[in-house]
Design an enzyme around this catalytic site. Structure first.
Site, PDB file in Angstrom:
ATOM      1  N   ASN A 157     -17.606  18.754  15.956  1.00 54.83           N
ATOM      2  CA  ASN A 157     -18.328  19.701  16.805  1.00 54.83           C
ATOM      3  C   ASN A 157     -19.457  20.440  16.087  1.00 54.83           C
ATOM      4  OD1 ASN A 157     -16.432  21.088  15.303  1.00 54.83           O
ATOM      5  ND2 ASN A 157     -15.931  22.549  16.919  1.00 54.83           N
ATOM      6  N   GLY A 233     -10.312  21.099  11.730  1.00 60.59           N
ATOM      7  CA  GLY A 233      -9.881  20.078  12.680  1.00 60.59           C
ATOM      8  C   GLY A 233      -8.762  20.601  13.562  1.00 60.59           C
ATOM      9  N   SER A 234      -8.073  19.696  14.204  1.00 56.16           N
ATOM     10  CA  SER A 234      -6.979  20.085  15.091  1.00 56.16           C
ATOM     11  C   SER A 234      -5.767  20.523  14.285  1.00 56.16           C
ATOM     12  CB  SER A 234      -6.597  18.907  15.993  1.00 56.16           C
ATOM     13  OG  SER A 234      -5.983  17.874  15.225  1.00 56.16           O
ATOM     14  N   GLU A 253      -9.084  25.464   8.588  1.00 51.71           N
ATOM     15  CA  GLU A 253      -9.386  26.164   9.831  1.00 51.71           C
ATOM     16  C   GLU A 253      -9.101  25.185  10.947  1.00 51.71           C
ATOM     17  OE1 GLU A 253     -12.508  27.999  12.746  1.00 51.71           O
ATOM     18  OE2 GLU A 253     -12.119  25.958  12.163  1.00 51.71           O
ATOM     19  N   LEU A 254      -8.050  25.487  11.742  1.00 52.12           N
ATOM     20  CA  LEU A 254      -7.519  24.508  12.685  1.00 52.12           C
ATOM     21  C   LEU A 254      -7.709  24.963  14.134  1.00 52.12           C
ATOM     22  CD1 LEU A 254      -4.329  23.620  10.604  1.00 52.12           C
ATOM     23  CD2 LEU A 254      -6.578  22.509  10.563  1.00 52.12           C
ATOM     24  N   CYS A 287     -13.707  25.773  18.218  1.00 54.13           N
ATOM     25  CA  CYS A 287     -12.390  26.341  17.933  1.00 54.13           C
ATOM     26  C   CYS A 287     -12.336  27.816  18.325  1.00 54.13           C
ATOM     27  CB  CYS A 287     -12.043  26.166  16.458  1.00 54.13           C
ATOM     28  SG  CYS A 287     -13.286  26.815  15.331  1.00 54.13           S
ATOM     29  N   GLU A 386      -4.890  23.965  22.964  1.00 55.00           N
ATOM     30  CA  GLU A 386      -6.332  23.914  22.765  1.00 55.00           C
ATOM     31  C   GLU A 386      -6.944  22.946  23.760  1.00 55.00           C
ATOM     32  OE1 GLU A 386      -9.219  24.105  18.984  1.00 55.00           O
ATOM     33  OE2 GLU A 386      -7.839  22.412  18.947  1.00 55.00           O
TER      34      GLU A 386
END
Length: 481
Positions: A157, A233-234, A253-254, A287, A386
Site C-alpha cells: 500500500n 504487513g498483515s 507494524e501490522l 493500516c 481488518e
C-alpha cells in the site's frame, strides 16, 4: 499519459551486481490494465547470496563513520528527487494510487532519507561513572553500534514510503539491508535499488530480493545471519514471521481496525469529514484507516447523514487526473474480502446506506464503491477484522463505558481517534483505549514518522518513526575502564 507496456524489466541486486532469478513476476497496471512491468523473482539460491553478502559486510560497515553514512542517505534522497516523476507514475500504476497521492509518497520517501541523516547525527554516545560501592573508579564509554543485518519486508500500500522508513534508518545506522518488497508492487523498490546502486553505499550493504513469500520468506526470516526484521504487513503474516525468526530484534507494524469514537458533544461536521476521509482515502487500503465509527446513540443518525454527504465527493476516476481522489483495490481477491465483510454486516442487520458493491472495469481492475453502513451490530466481523476497503461502518453505543468495551474487543490495536469537545473526557478515553496511538478530534495519520507509532497486541511489536526505528537498529556497547 499513455500506457508503456513492460517498460520496466527489473532484476535482483545482490552484492553489488544485477542478476536474474529463476522466475519473473508480472506487475499489473492498475491505471490502464494489462501488464506494465516485470521483475525477477528470487529463489533460495538468490536469498542465500543476499544473506551471505550482508554477512560479509557487517564488520566493515560497523567501522564506517557517521559522515560516511550521512552521505549515503543524502545521495539516495537526491536520487529519489531526481526521479520523482518516474517514481510517481510507477506508484500510480503498480499500487493504483491517484497521481497527487503518489507524488506525495515520493516526496515523503525522499524526506525520510534526509531525516535519517539528521537522526544519526544526533545519536551521541554516553559517558558514565560508577556509583556503587566497589565501582567508584569505574568509567564507561557507551557507544551505539549497528545490529548487523536488517531484513526489510514491505507492503503493497505504500511501496516506496514504507520502504524508505525501513531502509533509511537501517543504512544510516550502519547495517546491511536485505529488502524483500511486496510481490504486487516491486517496481518502485526496484527503482530505489537502481538509485542506491549509483551511490557510495558499499557492495553488499544493500540487497534487493523480490520474490514470493512462499519461495523465500521463511528462508530469509529464519536465518541466523539476520539480526533484525522490520516488517509492515498483515497480523497473520507478522505472526508467521515472528514464529520463524528466532532470537532477533523484531520491529513490526501490522494490521489495524482503527475506531473513531464520536461523543454527543463532538463537532459533528469535523467528525464526519474525518471519518469519511479516514475510511476511504486510498480506497481504505491503509493500516491506519478509520475502519469503524463508534457513535454515541444521540448523534448516530445525524453523524451517518453527514458522512453520507461527505462521501459524495469521493468518486473513482482517472488515476492520472489531478482531481481524482479514489482508485481501485489492489486485486480482485481484496475486493471479494471487503464485500464479504460488508455482506456479513448487512446479514446481521446493518443498514446499507450507500455502496456495497464492486465491479471490474474495462481495464480489468476492481473498484469498490465508497460504502456506508449504519446501525452495525456489535458482533459484525467488520468491527473486529481488518477490512482494507473504502467502507465507513457506523455503530451505536450508549455511553463511554460501552464505547471503551467495544473498542477493545478487537485484537487489532494500532490506531484510534476520539471526537469530543470535553478536554477531560478526551484525555481519559484516549488513555483508556488500548492502541499504539490515539488522535483527538482527527483521523489517525502516521505522517513522516515524527511521532512514534505502532501497534499493541496483534497489531505489532515496537514503534516506528525515524527516531524510534534507528534506535531499534542499533545496540549499546559499554566499554568499561
Amino acid at each position: 499519459m499513455g500506457q508503456k507496456a513492460l517498460r520496466y524489466r527489473g532484476r535482483l541486486y545482490l552484492d553489488g551486481e544485477w542478476v536474474d532469478g529463476p522466475d519473473r513476476t508480472t506487475v499489473t497496471d492498475l491505471a490502464a490494465g494489462g501488464a506494465f512491468a516485470e521483475v525477477a523473482a528470487a529463489g533460495e539460491d538468490q536469498a542465500e547470496r543476499a544473506l551471505a553478502a550482508a554477512e560479509s559486510v557487517k564488520r566493515p560497515l560497523r567501522e564506517t563513520t557517521i559522515p560516511e553514512r550521512v552521505r549515503w542517505v543524502e545521495q539516495i534522497a537526491a536520487g529519489i528527487a531526481e526521479r520523482r516523476e518516474e517514481l510517481a507514475e510507477v506508484i500510480v500504476r503498480e499500487a493504483g494510487k491517484p497521481i497527487s497521492s503518489a507524488r506525495g509518497e515520493v516526496e515523503s520517501a525522499a524526506e525520510r532519507f534526509r531525516r535519517a541523516a539528521e537522526e544519526i547525527r544526533a545519536m551521541k554516545g554516553e559517558y558514565r561513572t560508577g556509583t556503587t560501592e566497589g565501582h567508584e573508579g569505574w568509567r564507561a564509554i557507551v557507544e551505539h553500534e549497528p545490529v548487523g543485518a536488517v531484513l526489510c519486508i514491505t507492503p503493497y500500500n505504500y511501496p516506496l514510503a514504507t520502504t524508505a522508513l525501513q531502509v533509511a534508518p537501517a543504512l544510516a545506522a550502519g547495517n546491511a539491508v536485505v529488502l524483500k518488497p511486496a510481490s504486487k508492487t516491486p517496481i518502485s523498490a526496484a527503482i530505489l535499488a537502481e538509485i542506491i546502486a549509483d551511490t557510495d553505499v558499499p557492495d553488499g550493504a544493500f540487497n534487493f530480493v523480490p520474490g514470493p513469500s512462499s519461495a523465500i520468506g521463511d528462508y530469509l526470516a529464519g536465518d541466523d545471519r539476520v539480526n533484525a526484521i522490520a516488517m509492515t504487513g498483515s497480523s497473520s503474516a507478522g505472526e508467521h514471521v515472528a514464529r520463524e525468526s528466532g532470537m532477533v530484534e523484531l520491529h513490526m507494524e501490522l494490521g489495524g481496525n482503527a475506531p473513531a469514537v464520536v461523543f454527543e458533544d463532538a463537532d459533528l461536521e469535523s467528525a464526519a469529514s474525518a471519518a469519511a476521509k479516514g475510511s476511504v482515502k486510498y480506497a481504505g487500503q491503509r493500516c491506519s484507516a478509520v475502519s469503524r465509527v463508534v457513535a454515541q446513540s444521540g448523534v448516530h443518525d445525524e453523524l451517518v447523514e453527514r458522512i453520507d454527504r461527505e462521501l459524495d465527493d469521493w468518486t473513482v476516476g482517472d488515476l492520472f487526473d489531478e482531481d481524482t481522489d479514489l482508485g481501485p483495490l489492489i486485486s480482485e481477491s481484496q475486493a471479494e474480502w471487503v464485500d464479504e465483510l460488508v455482506t456479513d454486516a448487512v446479514d446481521r442487520g446493518a443498514d446499507l446506506v450507500r455502496g456495497g458493491d464492486y465491479e471490474e472495469t474495462a481495464a480489468g481492475v476492481f473498484t469498490y464503491e465508497p460504502t456506508l453502513l449504519a446501525d452495525v451490530p456489535h458482533d459484525a466481523r467488520i468491527l473486529h477484522e481488518e477490512q482494507f476497503g473504502p467502507v465507513a461502518a457506523v455503530t451505536s453505543v450508549e455511553d463511554e463505558a460501552e464505547a471503551l468495551a467495544l473498542v477493545d474487543e478487537s485484537d487489532l490495536a494500532l490506531d484510534a481517534s476520539v471526537f469530543t469537545n470535553n478536554h477531560d473526557r478526551a484525555l481519559r478515553v484516549a488513555g483508556s483505549i488500548d492502541a499504539g496511538a490515539v488522535r483527538i478530534n482527527g483521523a489517525p495519520s502516521h505522517g513522516l514518522g515524527d511521532i512514534p507509532f505502532g501497534g499493541n497486541r496483534a497489531s505489532g511489536i515496537g514503534r516506528e518513526g525515524l527516531h524510534e526505528t534507528i534506535k531499534s537498529f542499533v545496540r549499546k556497547k559499554s566499554i568499561v575502564l
